[in-house]
Design an enzyme around this catalytic site. Structure first.
Site, PDB file in Angstrom:
ATOM      1  CG  ASN A  10      -1.728   1.218   1.414  1.00  0.00           C
ATOM      2  OD1 ASN A  10      -1.763   2.070   0.525  1.00  0.00           O
ATOM      3  ND2 ASN A  10      -2.403   1.337   2.550  1.00  0.00           N
ATOM      4  CE  LYS A  12      -0.165   3.020   4.923  1.00  0.00           C
ATOM      5  NZ  LYS A  12      -0.035   3.065   6.376  1.00  0.00           N
ATOM      6  CG  HIS A  96      -5.757   1.707   5.248  1.00  0.00           C
ATOM      7  ND1 HIS A  96      -5.331   2.597   6.201  1.00  0.00           N
ATOM      8  CD2 HIS A  96      -4.744   0.829   5.054  1.00  0.00           C
ATOM      9  CE1 HIS A  96      -4.098   2.266   6.573  1.00  0.00           C
ATOM     10  NE2 HIS A  96      -3.718   1.204   5.879  1.00  0.00           N
ATOM     11  CD  GLU A  98      -2.908   5.185   6.998  1.00  0.00           C
ATOM     12  OE1 GLU A  98      -2.883   5.283   5.759  1.00  0.00           O
ATOM     13  OE2 GLU A  98      -1.999   4.641   7.654  1.00  0.00           O
ATOM     14  CD  GLU A 168      -3.305  -2.650   7.198  1.00  0.00           C
ATOM     15  OE1 GLU A 168      -2.307  -2.935   6.541  1.00  0.00           O
ATOM     16  OE2 GLU A 168      -3.850  -1.528   7.158  1.00  0.00           O
ATOM     17  N   GLY A 174       2.663   2.012  10.940  1.00  0.00           N
ATOM     18  CA  GLY A 174       3.592   3.132  10.834  1.00  0.00           C
ATOM     19  C   GLY A 174       4.280   3.490  12.142  1.00  0.00           C
ATOM     20  CB  SER A 214       5.447  -2.160  11.853  1.00  0.00           C
ATOM     21  OG  SER A 214       5.033  -0.843  12.179  1.00  0.00           O
ATOM     22  N   GLY A 235       3.094  -1.333   4.323  1.00  0.00           N
ATOM     23  CA  GLY A 235       3.088   0.112   4.091  1.00  0.00           C
ATOM     24  C   GLY A 235       4.505   0.599   3.826  1.00  0.00           C
ATOM     25  N   GLY A 236       5.128   1.163   4.851  1.00  0.00           N
ATOM     26  CA  GLY A 236       6.447   1.791   4.717  1.00  0.00           C
ATOM     27  C   GLY A 236       7.471   0.971   3.935  1.00  0.00           C
TER      28      GLY A 236
HETATM   29  P1  13P Z   1       3.152   0.196   7.763  1.00  0.00           P
HETATM   30  O1  13P Z   1       3.732  -1.075   7.171  1.00  0.00           O
HETATM   31  O2  13P Z   1       3.886   1.410   7.357  1.00  0.00           O
HETATM   32  O3  13P Z   1       2.999   0.058   9.257  1.00  0.00           O
HETATM   33  O4  13P Z   1       1.673   0.358   7.155  1.00  0.00           O
HETATM   34  C1  13P Z   1       0.796  -0.709   7.205  1.00  0.00           C
HETATM   35  C2  13P Z   1      -0.424  -0.351   6.442  1.00  0.00           C
HETATM   36  O5  13P Z   1      -1.200   0.498   6.848  1.00  0.00           O
HETATM   37  C3  13P Z   1      -0.661  -1.026   5.161  1.00  0.00           C
HETATM   38  O6  13P Z   1      -1.924  -0.759   4.676  1.00  0.00           O
END
Ligand code: 13P
Length: 257
Positions: A10, A12, A96, A98, A168, A174, A214, A235-236
């Site tokens: 993702n 983002k 998600h 967020e 998640e 994050g 993470s 994510g990251g």
């Molecule tokens: P991180 O891997 O940065 O924690 O993000 C996870 C995420 O929200 C994937 O959708």
């Protein structure tokens, strides 16, 4: 282990179109040897169509990060399922945390989006997960159960086979804090049991349950080795071709014959 692992990235709100093309190209080059692991990348809307051109002849699938549930109309700034599909994408992340946190998404809007995504031939990656406060209050199970039940209400078993669920925990997104493999496994098993009650054990067994929060090359193996963790939503670590491809290679190693 014979089941298929699916790793999704993702992106983002990262990457301009030229940066997106560069990252997609690097991922393509680094994953040409992957044959058993599912791979999906989810760039921002603006980069979907150009990135599709880079990966269309590979095993890498393309996904959007959101969409609206109406076909078309006066909904300024929104993107319809058909528009997402027309970019070459076949997946869409829905609900998600967020989006739930900053953009007012609810289990009801998540449910509407899942249904219209499926009607338009898109496979939803549906996100659920508890906040830190909810975990500390010991209501993780109740929160996740409600999100799963309300988000998926009204779907048929056949439709459900096309859905991926990503657990998640919000406190792990994050933050560098990962749920321990045991903590994640416990919730994955809970989700599988809820799905079994809703759609039957056959469907529940087939569904891909990803963990997100993470995920890094350093913790991917212990997470993906759990019985009910069938993949990761990254994510990251998906913003760098090296770390994303390392996670994919770890998954591939776990499914060796
Ligand atoms: P991180 O891997 O940065 O924690 O993000 C996870 C995420 O929200 C994937 O959708």
């Amino acid at each position: 282990m014979s089941r298929k692992i699916i790793i999704a990235g993702n992106w983002k709100m990262h990457k301009t179109n030229s940066e997106a093309l560069q990252l997609a190209n690097q991922i393509r080059i680094k994953t040409t040897d992957i044959t058993r692991t599912g791979m999906i990348i989810c760039p921002p809307f603006t980069a979907l169509a150009p990135v599709y051109e880079v990966i269309k002849d590979t095993n890498i699938g393309l996904g959007a990060q959101n969409m609206y549930w109406e076909k078309e109309g006066a909904f300024t700034g929104e993107i319809s399922p058909g528009m997402v599909k027309s970019t070459g994408a076949s997946y869409v992340i829905i609900g998600h945390s967020e989006r739930r946190q900053y953009f007012g998404e609810t289990d009801d809007t998540v449910n509407k989006k899942i249904k219209t995504a499926l009607e338009n031939g898109l496979k939803p990656i549906v996100c659920v997960g508890e906040s830190l406060h909810e975990r500390e209050e010991n209501i993780t199970d109740r929160v996740v159960k409600l999100q799963v039940e309300l988000g998926l209400v009204g779907l048929s078993a056949d439709q459900m086979k096309k859905v991926i669920i990503a657990y998640e925990p919000i406190w792990a997104i994050g933050t560098g804090k990962t749920a321990s493999p045991e903590q994640a496994q416990e919730v994955h098993l809970l989700i599988r049991n809820i799905l079994s009650k809703m759609f039957g054990s056959g469907v529940a067994e087939e569904i891909t349950l990803q963990y997100g929060g993470s995920v890094k090359p350093g913790n991917a193996e212990s997470l993906l080795s759990q019985n009910d963790i069938d993949g990761a939503l990254v994510g990251g670590a998906c913003l760098k071709a090296d770390s994303f491809s390392d996670i994919i290679h770890i998954a591939e190693g776990l499914t060796k014959a």
